[in-house]
Design a protein around this motif. Structure first.
Motif, PDB file in Angstrom:
ATOM      1  N   GLY A 252      40.276  59.445 -35.458  1.00 39.79           N
ATOM      2  CA  GLY A 252      40.074  59.957 -36.885  1.00 39.79           C
ATOM      3  C   GLY A 252      40.637  59.210 -37.952  1.00 39.79           C
ATOM      4  O   GLY A 252      40.818  60.423 -38.907  1.00 39.79           O
ATOM      5  N   ILE A 253      41.548  58.097 -37.939  1.00 41.27           N
ATOM      6  CA  ILE A 253      41.565  57.775 -38.845  1.00 41.27           C
ATOM      7  C   ILE A 253      41.665  56.923 -39.739  1.00 41.27           C
ATOM      8  O   ILE A 253      40.132  56.596 -39.756  1.00 41.27           O
ATOM      9  CB  ILE A 253      42.892  56.877 -38.138  1.00 41.27           C
ATOM     10  CG1 ILE A 253      43.714  56.796 -37.306  1.00 41.27           C
ATOM     11  CG2 ILE A 253      44.289  56.068 -39.425  1.00 41.27           C
ATOM     12  CD1 ILE A 253      44.901  57.796 -38.110  1.00 41.27           C
ATOM     13  N   TRP A 254      41.656  57.375 -41.616  1.00 37.11           N
ATOM     14  CA  TRP A 254      40.865  56.846 -42.042  1.00 37.11           C
ATOM     15  C   TRP A 254      41.277  55.896 -42.483  1.00 37.11           C
ATOM     16  O   TRP A 254      42.059  55.597 -43.339  1.00 37.11           O
ATOM     17  CB  TRP A 254      40.721  58.040 -43.224  1.00 37.11           C
ATOM     18  CG  TRP A 254      40.790  58.850 -43.550  1.00 37.11           C
ATOM     19  CD1 TRP A 254      41.111  60.226 -42.452  1.00 37.11           C
ATOM     20  CD2 TRP A 254      38.846  59.487 -44.450  1.00 37.11           C
ATOM     21  NE1 TRP A 254      40.016  61.188 -43.027  1.00 37.11           N
ATOM     22  CE2 TRP A 254      39.093  61.638 -43.595  1.00 37.11           C
ATOM     23  CE3 TRP A 254      37.767  59.300 -44.657  1.00 37.11           C
ATOM     24  CZ2 TRP A 254      37.716  61.955 -43.567  1.00 37.11           C
ATOM     25  CZ3 TRP A 254      36.898  60.140 -44.697  1.00 37.11           C
ATOM     26  CH2 TRP A 254      36.656  61.243 -43.898  1.00 37.11           C
ATOM     27  N   LEU A 255      40.072  54.692 -42.268  1.00 34.41           N
ATOM     28  CA  LEU A 255      40.592  53.636 -42.908  1.00 34.41           C
ATOM     29  C   LEU A 255      40.514  52.608 -44.029  1.00 34.41           C
ATOM     30  O   LEU A 255      38.824  53.535 -44.489  1.00 34.41           O
ATOM     31  CB  LEU A 255      39.537  51.868 -41.627  1.00 34.41           C
ATOM     32  CG  LEU A 255      40.707  52.709 -40.038  1.00 34.41           C
ATOM     33  CD1 LEU A 255      39.871  51.285 -39.163  1.00 34.41           C
ATOM     34  CD2 LEU A 255      41.745  52.500 -40.211  1.00 34.41           C
ATOM     35  N   PRO A 256      40.247  51.709 -44.623  1.00 33.74           N
ATOM     36  CA  PRO A 256      40.504  51.088 -45.620  1.00 33.74           C
ATOM     37  C   PRO A 256      38.383  50.935 -45.972  1.00 33.74           C
ATOM     38  O   PRO A 256      37.628  50.349 -45.470  1.00 33.74           O
ATOM     39  CB  PRO A 256      40.705  50.138 -46.374  1.00 33.74           C
ATOM     40  CG  PRO A 256      41.826  49.693 -45.512  1.00 33.74           C
ATOM     41  CD  PRO A 256      42.090  50.999 -44.177  1.00 33.74           C
ATOM     42  N   GLY A 257      37.939  51.681 -46.815  1.00 33.17           N
ATOM     43  CA  GLY A 257      35.835  51.406 -47.289  1.00 33.17           C
ATOM     44  C   GLY A 257      35.383  52.701 -45.949  1.00 33.17           C
ATOM     45  O   GLY A 257      34.634  53.378 -46.608  1.00 33.17           O
TER      46      GLY A 257
ATOM     47  N   VAL B 299      31.973  57.498 -45.011  1.00 30.55           N
ATOM     48  CA  VAL B 299      31.700  58.234 -44.593  1.00 30.55           C
ATOM     49  C   VAL B 299      29.919  59.744 -45.416  1.00 30.55           C
ATOM     50  O   VAL B 299      29.713  60.022 -45.014  1.00 30.55           O
ATOM     51  CB  VAL B 299      32.612  59.819 -44.336  1.00 30.55           C
ATOM     52  CG1 VAL B 299      33.698  59.086 -43.068  1.00 30.55           C
ATOM     53  CG2 VAL B 299      33.351  59.356 -46.210  1.00 30.55           C
ATOM     54  N   VAL B 300      30.766  58.914 -46.315  1.00 31.99           N
ATOM     55  CA  VAL B 300      29.292  59.054 -47.684  1.00 31.99           C
ATOM     56  C   VAL B 300      28.102  59.205 -46.931  1.00 31.99           C
ATOM     57  O   VAL B 300      26.915  59.697 -46.867  1.00 31.99           O
ATOM     58  CB  VAL B 300      29.083  58.697 -48.838  1.00 31.99           C
ATOM     59  CG1 VAL B 300      27.912  59.239 -50.140  1.00 31.99           C
ATOM     60  CG2 VAL B 300      30.829  59.360 -49.637  1.00 31.99           C
ATOM     61  N   GLU B 301      27.611  57.561 -45.975  1.00 34.46           N
ATOM     62  CA  GLU B 301      26.814  56.906 -45.898  1.00 34.46           C
ATOM     63  C   GLU B 301      25.952  58.107 -44.746  1.00 34.46           C
ATOM     64  O   GLU B 301      24.907  58.006 -44.329  1.00 34.46           O
ATOM     65  CB  GLU B 301      26.544  55.582 -45.984  1.00 34.46           C
ATOM     66  CG  GLU B 301      27.106  55.266 -47.435  1.00 34.46           C
ATOM     67  CD  GLU B 301      25.290  55.620 -48.559  1.00 34.46           C
ATOM     68  OE1 GLU B 301      24.247  56.125 -47.713  1.00 34.46           O
ATOM     69  OE2 GLU B 301      26.097  55.418 -49.421  1.00 34.46           O
ATOM     70  N   GLU B 302      26.673  58.352 -44.178  1.00 39.74           N
ATOM     71  CA  GLU B 302      27.192  58.935 -42.413  1.00 39.74           C
ATOM     72  C   GLU B 302      26.603  59.808 -42.534  1.00 39.74           C
ATOM     73  O   GLU B 302      25.544  60.825 -41.954  1.00 39.74           O
ATOM     74  CB  GLU B 302      28.491  58.466 -42.112  1.00 39.74           C
ATOM     75  CG  GLU B 302      28.361  59.322 -40.328  1.00 39.74           C
ATOM     76  CD  GLU B 302      27.276  58.936 -39.106  1.00 39.74           C
ATOM     77  OE1 GLU B 302      26.910  59.109 -38.425  1.00 39.74           O
ATOM     78  OE2 GLU B 302      27.030  57.660 -39.903  1.00 39.74           O
ATOM     79  N   ALA B 303      27.255  60.954 -43.476  1.00 36.46           N
ATOM     80  CA  ALA B 303      27.035  62.251 -43.879  1.00 36.46           C
ATOM     81  C   ALA B 303      25.166  62.816 -44.230  1.00 36.46           C
ATOM     82  O   ALA B 303      24.995  63.416 -44.250  1.00 36.46           O
ATOM     83  CB  ALA B 303      28.077  62.532 -45.188  1.00 36.46           C
ATOM     84  N   ARG B 304      25.574  61.905 -45.529  1.00 32.74           N
ATOM     85  CA  ARG B 304      23.576  61.623 -45.541  1.00 32.74           C
ATOM     86  C   ARG B 304      22.544  60.906 -44.746  1.00 32.74           C
ATOM     87  O   ARG B 304      21.621  61.978 -44.525  1.00 32.74           O
ATOM     88  CB  ARG B 304      23.227  60.333 -47.106  1.00 32.74           C
ATOM     89  CG  ARG B 304      24.347  60.533 -48.241  1.00 32.74           C
ATOM     90  CD  ARG B 304      24.507  60.268 -49.081  1.00 32.74           C
ATOM     91  NE  ARG B 304      24.425  60.599 -50.651  1.00 32.74           N
ATOM     92  CZ  ARG B 304      25.170  59.966 -51.797  1.00 32.74           C
ATOM     93  NH1 ARG B 304      24.855  58.270 -51.301  1.00 32.74           N
ATOM     94  NH2 ARG B 304      25.785  60.655 -53.150  1.00 32.74           N
ATOM     95  N   ARG B 305      22.771  60.233 -43.937  1.00 34.23           N
ATOM     96  CA  ARG B 305      22.076  60.039 -43.137  1.00 34.23           C
ATOM     97  C   ARG B 305      21.807  60.291 -41.223  1.00 34.23           C
ATOM     98  O   ARG B 305      21.072  61.330 -40.952  1.00 34.23           O
ATOM     99  CB  ARG B 305      22.642  58.426 -42.116  1.00 34.23           C
ATOM    100  CG  ARG B 305      21.583  58.456 -41.335  1.00 34.23           C
ATOM    101  CD  ARG B 305      22.223  56.845 -39.955  1.00 34.23           C
ATOM    102  NE  ARG B 305      23.605  57.298 -39.233  1.00 34.23           N
ATOM    103  CZ  ARG B 305      23.683  58.562 -38.392  1.00 34.23           C
ATOM    104  NH1 ARG B 305      22.175  58.698 -37.947  1.00 34.23           N
ATOM    105  NH2 ARG B 305      25.121  58.846 -37.593  1.00 34.23           N
ATOM    106  N   ARG B 306      23.388  60.872 -40.679  1.00 33.58           N
ATOM    107  CA  ARG B 306      23.112  62.594 -40.631  1.00 33.58           C
ATOM    108  C   ARG B 306      22.305  63.515 -41.052  1.00 33.58           C
ATOM    109  O   ARG B 306      21.434  64.141 -40.227  1.00 33.58           O
ATOM    110  CB  ARG B 306      24.456  62.924 -39.671  1.00 33.58           C
ATOM    111  CG  ARG B 306      25.093  62.229 -39.381  1.00 33.58           C
ATOM    112  CD  ARG B 306      26.551  63.095 -38.572  1.00 33.58           C
ATOM    113  NE  ARG B 306      27.322  61.940 -38.155  1.00 33.58           N
ATOM    114  CZ  ARG B 306      28.401  62.914 -37.747  1.00 33.58           C
ATOM    115  NH1 ARG B 306      29.114  64.112 -37.287  1.00 33.58           N
ATOM    116  NH2 ARG B 306      29.119  61.854 -36.417  1.00 33.58           N
TER     117      ARG B 306
END
Length: 842
Positions: free
Chosen positions: A261-266, A271-278
């Motif tokens: 769950g750590i937010w890495l650079p980028g 997550v924006v793309e993943e949210a849209r894909r889901r």
């Protein structure tokens, strides 16, 4: 004069040498910590070496023990009563608790890190504990406030009127002013707007470059500190999993960190793309949906769900935050409200939700959202018909009318918890809507699984982690399927996985027709959920506060209102303490400014001297003369007559009641005018009743006038410097006074939360006991955190303590005491002269 110049020279030398002070060295060997009452160790067998001046990013899953390690390095974990320790932990070769001031700790909760009521005093608190000379304290305070972007803040600005983000920056300034060799930051950018995040990081950079201090920072978002740190330490499952240069750790452990769950650079873009894909997959679309703004533009524009016109918002009628707000909240869409900390975003959400009254203007829900109109049929049964178009202001709705229509997720999630377990929390809203049995069980189970709360379903909500509390608070708002949902920082404290789940649920709610309004600083959330984005700083206008005093950095004044002594030159007068008691002329006295020069300790002593002798007699003449003299002296206090009358209303009610009791039940004497049973009105009781009436007023009036003007911080300064009381109990009591004020704020917030949950109506007795228990829990938790904050700022450090604000006595104090003596002497003397003095008890 020579000693003064020598002290100034020493201050200059100390300032010049600050940059050469090396950072602290950290050495940890086999160290572990187990919290009291727990079987499992939070940390075990930790080995760590950090060289002076190193900059370390501490990464790990939620609950991995990162905050515990920082607490150990700061020396604030406590002894055996608070937990068990193993191994050794040292800073510069010594136990951390022996190095007050050498280590500076900033914790997660901004509210619990505010110690004092005024911003300048709060930043100065740590310096005072370390014995920093007064002249150097205010230089440090101004520099620290400038470094965190609060340089425009008045040093006397009430800390209670700061936003959560501003309190976070104030806490950092308080640590920076101490100039520690080891800087420990536990998620220091939480609740900050993007500009504030940049300011905090840059402030930290400047401090590190100037002082060479060692840095250990805990942060879930790696990119925030990636440009500043040179080393990363990963803590998982209570042990160190990786340690090395940041680039190497991200390369070798990036997958595990992302899974944790750590937010890495980028990751913001990912997550924006993943949210849209889901969402595209869930909607069985062949392509990802368009960006929210484009999607909304293609939809028709129905009537808005909420209309706001010429709105003024704020928590107090005399302190509006913003005014002239005109907004239309689109129906069935997701609106994001952004803006810098302190602009009024949370106040706007509370007002639109009907939990705060609008100070001016109107808030109107769409007519179809209004409560149903009630009507009576001939047989006198009440039925619900069409929505009542005359009741569109949510503030006029009852608590039971809010669920299903409007719901709010509070910035502080604990406020809205009302049950003993997570499962019971989720059942509150559906039960009010009439859902029960298998339908309710299924709904709760689905929600628990979706937000990864099923493992804590039977846990007390107050024991959850910060991220779990946030998810639960969102779930309690959405589970009742309200038509409008307002969310204050909905994604705060979420790791990458739970962020995606939370956003997915909110997307589904919008697609189902729910209107969302989110107060947020989360750029990724705005990009995914921002059908419309409103920057509140560009809407309406800043409200017309009474103008704050200019900050000392601009006016050149120290907080007591007088010019500081130049550091590079001798003081203008031989006696530098003359600054502590400004000269007050007769014009100032007549204008009501005389009390400003009187020490608070003197005011309290004068009150005792003035009123105690009056308690020894019960005759009308002495009481009447004392009251008359006090009334004549009231204008000199500088309080408006209207305010005095407002404050003495309880006294005006209590005095006649006391007189009536004496009139009816005093021992009869002289002529008896009326009697009935044990009650009797006689010549003696009439005289006593008159004396009691005047005496209660004479005793209460000066107490109300004087005590209402005394600032608790000034009083503490006086007790420490004038009466030379020990600093520790004095300052602990002062912190307790502030905690009492916070309890009032907490009580109001709890009342709003219960109103929003639909349980604000009904028995006031039951509501009082529920609220009192929750308030007790809040107070205990805050007290524990506050004590850690005070210790982390050097409270109780060995050596003499300095005081930032001078507190001295002078001619004005002598005049006040003379007046205090004159009032009872004149009153008692007149009664003796005329032979009417009546000692108490006769």
């Amino acid at each position: 004069m020579d000693s003064i110049e020598a002290a100034l020279a020493a201050d200059r030398a100390r300032e010049a040498g600050a940059a050469s002070v090396p950072g602290a060295r950290v050495r940890v060997r086999g160290w572990g910590w187990r919290h009291a009452g727990r079987k499992a160790w939070a940390l075990r067998d930790i080995d760590l070496d950090i060289a002076p001046g190193e900059r370390v990013l501490l990464l790990g899953t939620s609950g991995a023990g990162k905050s515990t390690l920082l607490g150990g390095l700061a020396g604030v974990l406590g002894g055996e009563d608070e937990g068990d320790s193993a191994g050794s932990l040292a800073v510069d070769g010594r136990a951390p608790e022996e190095l007050r001031g050498r280590v500076g700790l900033m914790m997660q909760d901004p509210e619990a890190q505010v110690v004092l009521a005024r911003a300048g005093d709060d930043v100065a608190f740590g310096c005072e504990n370390l014995g920093v000379p007064r002249e150097e304290i205010w230089t440090r305070v101004r520099d620290a406030l400038d470094e965190v972007g609060l340089g425009g803040l008045s040093l006397d600005h009430p800390t209670s009127r700061l936003s959560g983000g501003q309190k976070q920056r104030l806490a950092l300034a308080s640590i920076l002013a101490m100039r520690p060799g080891l800087l420990l930051l536990d998620e220091p950018t939480a609740n900050l707007d993007p500009e504030g995040v940049g300011e905090v990081v840059e402030a930290t950079r400047r401090v590190l470059e100037r002082t060479g201090a060692t840095l250990i920072v805990v942060e879930h978002r790696v990119d925030v500190w990636a440009g500043l740190v040179d080393r990363a330490v990963v803590v998982m499952e209570g042990a160190v999993r990786a340690d090395g240069p940041l680039e190497d750790v991200l390369r070798d452990e990036g997958g595990a960190l992302r899974d944790a769950g750590i937010w890495l650079p980028g990751d913001d873009r990912a997550v924006v793309e993943e949210a849209r894909r889901r969402w595209a997959a869930a909607s069985a679309c062949s392509a990802p949906p368009p960006a929210r703004g484009a999607e909304q533009a293609a939809r028709p524009s129905p009537a808005p769900a909420m209309r706001v016109r010429d709105l003024a918002i704020g928590y107090r009628e005399d302190r509006p935050v913003r005014s002239g707000i005109d907004l239309d909240i689109p129906r069935g869409a997701s609106t994001c409200v952004i803006g810098p900390n302190g602009v009024g975003k949370s106040a706007l959400a509370l007002t639109v939700a009907g939990l705060l009254p609008q100070l001016a203007g109107t808030v109107d829900a769409a007519e179809d959202l209004a409560p149903l109109r009630s009507s009576r049929r001939p047989h006198r049964t009440r039925t619900r018909t069409a929505p009542d178009a005359a009741r569109t202001d949510p503030h006029t709705w009852s608590s039971r009318e809010l669920p299903g229509r409007i719901s709010l997720v509070f910035q502080e999630p604990e406020y809205q918890f009302v049950e003993r377990t997570v499962r019971e929390e989720l059942e509150v809203g559906p039960r009010l809507a009439g859902v029960g049995g298998a339908e309710l069980d299924g709904l709760v189970e689905r929600t628990l699984r979706r937000l990864r709360l099923d493992q804590v379903a039977l846990a007390n909500p107050m024991t959850l982690s910060g991220g779990e509390k946030r998810r639960l608070s969102v779930a309690t708002a959405l589970i009742s399927a309200p038509r409008v949902v307002l969310l204050d920082e909905p994604t705060f404290g979420q790791d990458r996985s739970t962020w995606l789940e939370l956003v997915g649920i909110l997307q589904e709610a919008v697609e189902a027709g729910t209107t969302l309004v989110s107060v947020t600083h989360d750029r990724a959330f705005i990009e995914v959920m921002g059908d419309r984005v409103i920057d509140l700083s560009e809407v309406g206008r800043p409200a017309g506060h009474r103008r704050e005093a200019e900050p000392a950095s601009q006016t050149g004044l120290v907080p007591d209102g007088r010019p500081p002594r130049p550091v590079s030159a001798p003081p203008a007068r031989n006696d530098p303490e003359e600054r502590a008691a400004p000269r007050i002329g007769w014009r100032d006295v007549l204008a009501g400014r005389g009390l400003r020069a009187v020490n608070p300790v003197t005011q309290v002593l004068a009150l005792v001297v003035m009123t105690t002798p009056l308690m020894a007699s019960v005759d009308v003449l002495s009481a009447g003369i004392a009251l008359a003299l006090e009334v004549l002296l009231v204008p000199l206090a500088g309080i408006e007559a209207r305010r005095v009358l407002t404050r003495i209303v309880p006294l005006l009610a209590a005095a006649p009641l006391a007189a009536l009791s004496m009139l009816l039940y005093a021992k009869p004497g002289g002529d008896v005018y009326w009697s009935w049973g044990p009650a009797a009105v006689s010549q003696n009781s009439v005289e006593l009743a008159g004396a009691v009436l005047l005496r209660v007023l004479a005793l209460g009036l000066p107490a109300i006038v004087l005590l209402s003007r005394i600032d608790p911080t000034d009083m503490a300064d006086g007790l420490g410097q004038v009466l030379h009381l020990p600093a520790r109990p004095v300052l602990a009591s002062l912190a307790g006074v502030r905690m009492t004020g916070l309890m009032v704020t907490d009580w109001r917030a709890l009342e709003r939360a219960r109103r929003m949950r639909g349980i604000g109506d009904g028995s006031r007795v039951a509501a009082f006991f529920r609220g009192a228990f929750a308030l007790l829990v809040f107070a205990l938790r805050r007290s524990a955190k506050l004590s850690l904050t005070m210790e982390a700022r050097g409270f109780g450090a060995p050596g003499p303590r300095s005081w930032a604000r001078p507190s001295r006595v002078g001619g004005a104090d002598a005049a006040m005491m003379a007046v205090a003596v004159a009032v009872p002497v004149a009153a008692i003397g007149a009664a003796v002269w005329f032979g009417v003095l009546r000692p108490a008890g006769t």
